[in-house]
Design a protein around this motif. Structure first.
Motif, PDB file in Angstrom:
ATOM      1  N   MET A 215       0.824  -1.209   0.000  1.00 55.59           N
ATOM      2  CA  MET A 215       0.000   0.000   0.000  1.00 55.59           C
ATOM      3  C   MET A 215       0.856   1.256   0.000  1.00 55.59           C
ATOM      4  O   MET A 215       0.565   2.232  -0.700  1.00 55.59           O
ATOM      5  N   VAL A 216       1.928   1.234   0.790  1.00 56.62           N
ATOM      6  CA  VAL A 216       2.817   2.400   0.876  1.00 56.62           C
ATOM      7  C   VAL A 216       3.541   2.635  -0.446  1.00 56.62           C
ATOM      8  O   VAL A 216       3.787   3.783  -0.838  1.00 56.62           O
ATOM      9  N   LYS A 217       3.864   1.566  -1.167  1.00 56.40           N
ATOM     10  CA  LYS A 217       4.509   1.737  -2.466  1.00 56.40           C
ATOM     11  C   LYS A 217       3.613   2.502  -3.440  1.00 56.40           C
ATOM     12  O   LYS A 217       4.095   3.220  -4.317  1.00 56.40           O
ATOM     13  N   GLU A 218       2.312   2.344  -3.302  1.00 57.75           N
ATOM     14  CA  GLU A 218       1.372   3.039  -4.184  1.00 57.75           C
ATOM     15  C   GLU A 218       1.058   4.456  -3.707  1.00 57.75           C
ATOM     16  O   GLU A 218       0.964   5.384  -4.506  1.00 57.75           O
ATOM     17  N   ALA A 219       0.881   4.612  -2.407  1.00 57.32           N
ATOM     18  CA  ALA A 219       0.333   5.875  -1.896  1.00 57.32           C
ATOM     19  C   ALA A 219       1.339   6.731  -1.148  1.00 57.32           C
ATOM     20  O   ALA A 219       1.105   7.941  -0.969  1.00 57.32           O
ATOM     21  N   GLY A 220       2.439   6.144  -0.682  1.00 59.36           N
ATOM     22  CA  GLY A 220       3.320   6.835   0.244  1.00 59.36           C
ATOM     23  C   GLY A 220       2.805   6.641   1.661  1.00 59.36           C
ATOM     24  O   GLY A 220       1.593   6.609   1.890  1.00 59.36           O
ATOM     25  N   PHE A 256       7.252   2.491   8.357  1.00 60.12           N
ATOM     26  CA  PHE A 256       6.466   2.897   7.191  1.00 60.12           C
ATOM     27  C   PHE A 256       6.133   4.389   7.176  1.00 60.12           C
ATOM     28  O   PHE A 256       5.605   4.888   6.186  1.00 60.12           O
ATOM     29  N   ASN A 257       6.408   5.100   8.281  1.00 60.31           N
ATOM     30  CA  ASN A 257       6.032   6.525   8.375  1.00 60.31           C
ATOM     31  C   ASN A 257       4.565   6.729   8.010  1.00 60.31           C
ATOM     32  O   ASN A 257       4.213   7.584   7.172  1.00 60.31           O
ATOM     33  N   LEU A 258       3.696   5.942   8.640  1.00 59.11           N
ATOM     34  CA  LEU A 258       2.273   5.983   8.327  1.00 59.11           C
ATOM     35  C   LEU A 258       1.632   7.298   8.744  1.00 59.11           C
ATOM     36  O   LEU A 258       2.096   7.981   9.652  1.00 59.11           O
ATOM     37  N   ALA A 259       0.508   7.612   8.087  1.00 60.05           N
ATOM     38  CA  ALA A 259      -0.252   8.805   8.437  1.00 60.05           C
ATOM     39  C   ALA A 259      -0.811   8.701   9.838  1.00 60.05           C
ATOM     40  O   ALA A 259      -0.838   9.685  10.592  1.00 60.05           O
ATOM     41  N   TYR A 260      -1.285   7.506  10.202  1.00 61.91           N
ATOM     42  CA  TYR A 260      -1.871   7.359  11.531  1.00 61.91           C
ATOM     43  C   TYR A 260      -2.000   5.895  11.919  1.00 61.91           C
ATOM     44  O   TYR A 260      -1.990   4.993  11.074  1.00 61.91           O
TER      45      TYR A 260
END
Length: 357
Positions: A215-220, A256-260
């Protein structure tokens, strides 16, 4: 000053308030093709006073569907319908993330293409039932995914993330709670595998981490969130040592430095917020049975960065205005939570003066 109505930074976005609308299954899509109906755009735009809206669970591929009339994000028709939703929400100045929900074994062949068996990490039949077009049906023994099939499921999440962004969503949330496929892999009660996806927690967490990588590869990372709900024990899920399990998982999320991180607690006496928030570097969203007083207290104490409201948003399209003004809240009509049509969906009354000063 009310903490609820101060701005907050979540991922790449600066949100005007700390009220988050929870993901809630509402079953208003066409059951034959998973396309959201026209009233779905009305429903979400009515609630655009939220700092962030998280959509209902959306299946990434048709094999992930688990309930009647739930929507997908796999086909062009589904993307086009969701684009009308995001356009309506953005027209009112709000942000909306799509929750990706693969139900795994919490499904029934009648809901799946070619009456296929639901899939899971292990061939263990869960106790309980799901809603189908013909009413409630008992869960069945699922098909145990091979390693190659797991890779296909992960690829499905990546494609769904790309499709969600094409549909105009500001980001995506991985639904890793409620006993659905990611939590089935994570939990020792539903995962009895003896390969790299089973056994110790490092292996049982592997599926979630691979999905997040895709998911992160697609969206950051700053457009991806994750929802967990430790010890909710919904849909016959269990774990032998949940505190250690979620401690490990959350520590892995920081890469992953996720948004939340969205943590919803229901019924557990253990304070997972105190355990998990210090271990997560991004925005921390608290959910589960909140009212204004509880939300304000948590925000003021630094226990959360934003507060997630569920049924209160369902029944009060103008919830932020009502909370700001101290107005009485509409009571949710539980009989219409999962029914078809407008009743109990887009017909809840709003205040006459919905715009706060």
């Amino acid at each position: 000053m009310s903490q609820i109505f101060t701005p907050v930074h979540i991922g790449r976005y600066e949100l005007p308030n700390r009220l988050v609308m929870a993901p809630m299954t509402r079953s208003r899509a066409n059951d034959d093709d998973g396309v959201p109906t026209d009233i779905v755009a009305t429903y979400y735009s009515q609630r655009a006073g939220a700092g962030l809206i998280i959509s209902e669970g959306v299946y990434p591929t048709a094999t992930g569907k688990g309930h009647v009339r739930t929507p997908g994000i796999e086909t062009d028709a589904q993307v086009d319908a969701w684009k009308r939703v995001t356009d309506a929400v953005h027209a009112r100045g709000a942000r909306i993330f799509m929750q990706l929900m693969h139900c795994g074994r919490i499904s029934h062949p009648s809901l799946l293409p070619a009456n296929a068996q639901p899939v899971a990490p292990s061939a263990i039949k869960p106790a309980g039932q799901t809603w189908t077009a013909s009413g409630q049906q008992e869960f069945v023994t699922p098909h145990e995914l091979s390693v190659a099939e797991i890779a296909d499921v992960v690829a499905g999440y990546r494609a769904a993330t790309r499709r969600a962004l094409e549909a105009g969503f500001d980001g995506v949330e991985l639904h890793a709670a409620s006993g659905y496929l990611p939590e089935q892999f994570l939990s020792s009660g539903s995962n009895k595998r003896e390969d790299q996806y089973g056994g110790p927690i490092e292996n049982r967490a592997r599926f979630i981490l691979e999905v997040l990588t895709a998911m992160v590869k697609e969206a950051g990372g700053d457009r991806v969130g994750i929802k967990i709900s430790p010890e909710m024990n919904y849909n016959d899920i269990s774990d032998v040592n949940p505190q250690a399990t979620y401690w490990h998982l959350v520590e892995q999320l920081n890469a992953f430095n996720l948004a939340y991180l969205h943590v919803a607690l229901f019924g557990t006496p253990f304070d997972y917020h105190a355990l998990l928030k210090p271990r997560f570097n991004g925005a921390y969203l608290m959910g589960g049975g909140l009212d204004r007083a509880k939300a304000e207290a948590a925000l003021k104490k630094g226990q959360a960065d934003a507060a997630v409201f569920g049924s209160a948003f369902l029944a009060n399209p103008d919830l932020p205005a009502r909370l700001r003004n101290g107005a009485t809240l509409n009571a949710p009509d539980r009989e219409t939570f999962f029914s078809a049509g407008e009743k109990g969906y887009i017909d809840y009354a709003s205040l006459d003066a919905a715009e706060p000063a």
